[in-house]
Design a protein around this motif. Structure first.
Motif, PDB file in Angstrom:
ATOM      1  N   ALA A 156       0.848  -1.341   0.093  1.00  0.00           N
ATOM      2  CA  ALA A 156      -0.005  -0.041  -0.144  1.00  0.00           C
ATOM      3  C   ALA A 156       1.010   1.141   0.019  1.00  0.00           C
ATOM      4  N   ALA A 157       1.999   1.115   0.636  1.00  0.00           N
ATOM      5  CA  ALA A 157       2.653   2.286   0.668  1.00  0.00           C
ATOM      6  C   ALA A 157       3.368   2.672  -0.739  1.00  0.00           C
ATOM      7  N   VAL A 158       3.784   1.564  -1.405  1.00  0.00           N
ATOM      8  CA  VAL A 158       4.256   1.916  -2.845  1.00  0.00           C
ATOM      9  C   VAL A 158       3.086   2.629  -3.550  1.00  0.00           C
ATOM     10  N   ASP A 159       1.937   1.984  -3.660  1.00  0.00           N
ATOM     11  CA  ASP A 159       0.774   2.539  -4.281  1.00  0.00           C
ATOM     12  C   ASP A 159       0.628   4.049  -3.941  1.00  0.00           C
ATOM     13  N   ALA A 160       0.704   4.290  -2.646  1.00  0.00           N
ATOM     14  CA  ALA A 160       0.632   5.720  -2.201  1.00  0.00           C
ATOM     15  C   ALA A 160       1.728   6.591  -2.654  1.00  0.00           C
ATOM     16  N   ASP A 161       2.982   6.246  -3.054  1.00  0.00           N
ATOM     17  CA  ASP A 161       3.986   6.860  -3.517  1.00  0.00           C
ATOM     18  C   ASP A 161       4.844   5.976  -4.245  1.00  0.00           C
ATOM     19  N   PRO A 162       4.547   5.707  -5.730  1.00  0.00           N
ATOM     20  CA  PRO A 162       4.922   4.915  -6.500  1.00  0.00           C
ATOM     21  C   PRO A 162       6.332   5.187  -7.315  1.00  0.00           C
ATOM     22  N   THR A 163       6.909   6.518  -6.784  1.00  0.00           N
ATOM     23  CA  THR A 163       7.972   7.087  -7.317  1.00  0.00           C
ATOM     24  C   THR A 163       9.213   6.147  -7.686  1.00  0.00           C
ATOM     25  N   VAL A 164       9.557   5.791  -6.680  1.00  0.00           N
ATOM     26  CA  VAL A 164      10.842   5.080  -6.972  1.00  0.00           C
ATOM     27  C   VAL A 164      10.628   3.700  -7.646  1.00  0.00           C
ATOM     28  N   TYR A 165       9.440   3.130  -7.353  1.00  0.00           N
ATOM     29  CA  TYR A 165       9.436   2.025  -8.162  1.00  0.00           C
ATOM     30  C   TYR A 165       9.123   2.022  -9.492  1.00  0.00           C
ATOM     31  N   SER A 166       8.261   2.973  -9.856  1.00  0.00           N
ATOM     32  CA  SER A 166       7.741   3.295 -11.303  1.00  0.00           C
ATOM     33  C   SER A 166       8.987   3.752 -11.944  1.00  0.00           C
ATOM     34  N   THR A 167       9.763   4.432 -11.314  1.00  0.00           N
ATOM     35  CA  THR A 167      11.156   5.098 -12.093  1.00  0.00           C
ATOM     36  C   THR A 167      11.952   4.039 -12.398  1.00  0.00           C
ATOM     37  N   MET A 168      12.018   3.205 -11.302  1.00  0.00           N
ATOM     38  CA  MET A 168      13.482   2.213 -11.714  1.00  0.00           C
ATOM     39  C   MET A 168      13.139   0.916 -12.318  1.00  0.00           C
ATOM     40  N   ILE A 169      11.559   0.564 -12.020  1.00  0.00           N
ATOM     41  CA  ILE A 169      11.281  -0.789 -12.332  1.00  0.00           C
ATOM     42  C   ILE A 169      10.270  -0.431 -13.766  1.00  0.00           C
ATOM     43  N   GLY A 170       9.234   0.283 -13.666  1.00  0.00           N
ATOM     44  CA  GLY A 170       8.180   0.592 -14.760  1.00  0.00           C
ATOM     45  C   GLY A 170       6.822   0.277 -14.148  1.00  0.00           C
ATOM     46  N   PRO A 171       6.193  -0.292 -15.239  1.00  0.00           N
ATOM     47  CA  PRO A 171       4.755  -0.759 -14.899  1.00  0.00           C
ATOM     48  C   PRO A 171       4.476  -1.960 -14.281  1.00  0.00           C
TER      49      PRO A 171
END
Length: 301
Positions: free
Chosen positions: A205-220
């Protein structure tokens, strides 16, 4: 059991950020603390807190921290893509080790992306005080990780796979159908405990609330990695790791054997333990044995 929570200033390019940390036990002279790196990237440390049970049972001080961009640390949703690099997180790790005064003696544990970061740190920095390295549920390269995930995905129906690809290509990964599909995959290959532990649900849920790092380094998604880690690989440098190393994986892990094998083949002093009833989180799925394996490794080396 003593528990200390605090924050460390981290300076990067004339900016000052905060790294939040939590320590179980006391960092006393003569001790060798275990420094734990969480996964994600961008998933706070809370889900790997079971490792702290080693403090009560074995007297091992354990240090957790939230990497920049998540949890208790500074969130930076407006930072450009090129800000989020492996070097950034290695510099943050340097800062933590220096600030806490553990550079002369520490063990390093990394789960998933945390294991990737730990391996990268060791081959890049060759830290003199590193005693032992634990790499849990981590691939040796993103290419091998992607291949392993697609092997697992091939066990699902053609319709299921096409639905995921359609939403990824169309940029509609926030749709209910896609999210339900990903959860279906995750329940087989992230965590097979039902229901999921609250700390794991909260971390996602924390990643969903702030996906900045995940979406930038991994993607969708894990099947369509387009971020800054897309070409990441440590395979050619693994021979540089001289510390005794423990590899941990689950039989149904996203990091299948093909993704872990380079660690085993190229690290000089290495032990590999697979958990037959686990996927990506044996820390929950076979918790008692998992902690025993980690404790025994830390005691024997």
């Amino acid at each position: 059991m003593a528990e200390t929570t605090g924050s460390i200033e981290f300076c990067m390019d004339d900016e000052v950020f905060q790294t939040g940390y939590k320590i179980f036990g006391e960092l006393e002279p003569g001790t060798c603390p275990l420094l734990a790196l969480h996964g994600g990237p961008g998933m706070p440390h809370s889900y790997i807190l079971p490792i702290a049970e080693l403090t009560a049972s074995k007297g091992i001080p354990v240090i957790f921290y939230d990497q920049l961009g998540c949890g208790m640390s500074t969130h930076l949703p407006s930072k450009p893509k090129d800000f989020w690099t492996v070097e950034l997180f290695m510099a943050e790790l340097d800062n933590i080790i220096s600030h806490l005064g553990i550079a002369d003696a520490f063990d390093l544990y990394g789960q998933s992306w945390g294991g990737m970061l730990a391996a990268n740190y060791v081959v890049s920095r060759n830290p003199k005080g590193l005693r032992r390295l634990i790499i849990s549920d981590s691939p040796a390269s993103i290419e091998l990780w992607t291949a392993a995930n697609n092997v697992l995905l091939s066990a699902f129906s053609h319709e299921f796979r096409e639905m995921l690809r359609k939403h990824e290509l169309g940029g509609t990964t926030d749709s209910l159908a896609y999210q339900q599909g990903i959860q279906q995959f995750n329940e087989k290959h992230i965590c097979t405990v039902s229901p999921w532990p609250d700390v794991l649900i909260e971390a996602f849920a924390a990643v969903d609330a702030d996906p900045t790092v995940y979406s930038t380094m991994i993607g969708p998604s894990e099947f369509n990695i387009t971020g800054t880690l897309k070409t990441w690989s440590i395979v050619d440098d693994l021979h540089k790791i001289s510390a005794p190393t423990l590899l941990i994986s689950g039989k149904y892990n996203q990091a299948q054997d093909i993704a872990i094998l380079p660690f085993f083949q190229k690290i000089g002093k290495v032990k590999w333990v697979q958990f037959a009833q686990s996927s990506h989180t044996p820390i929950f799925e076979e918790k008692k044995r998992y902690l025993e394996v980690v404790a025994d490794f830390l005691a024997d080396c």
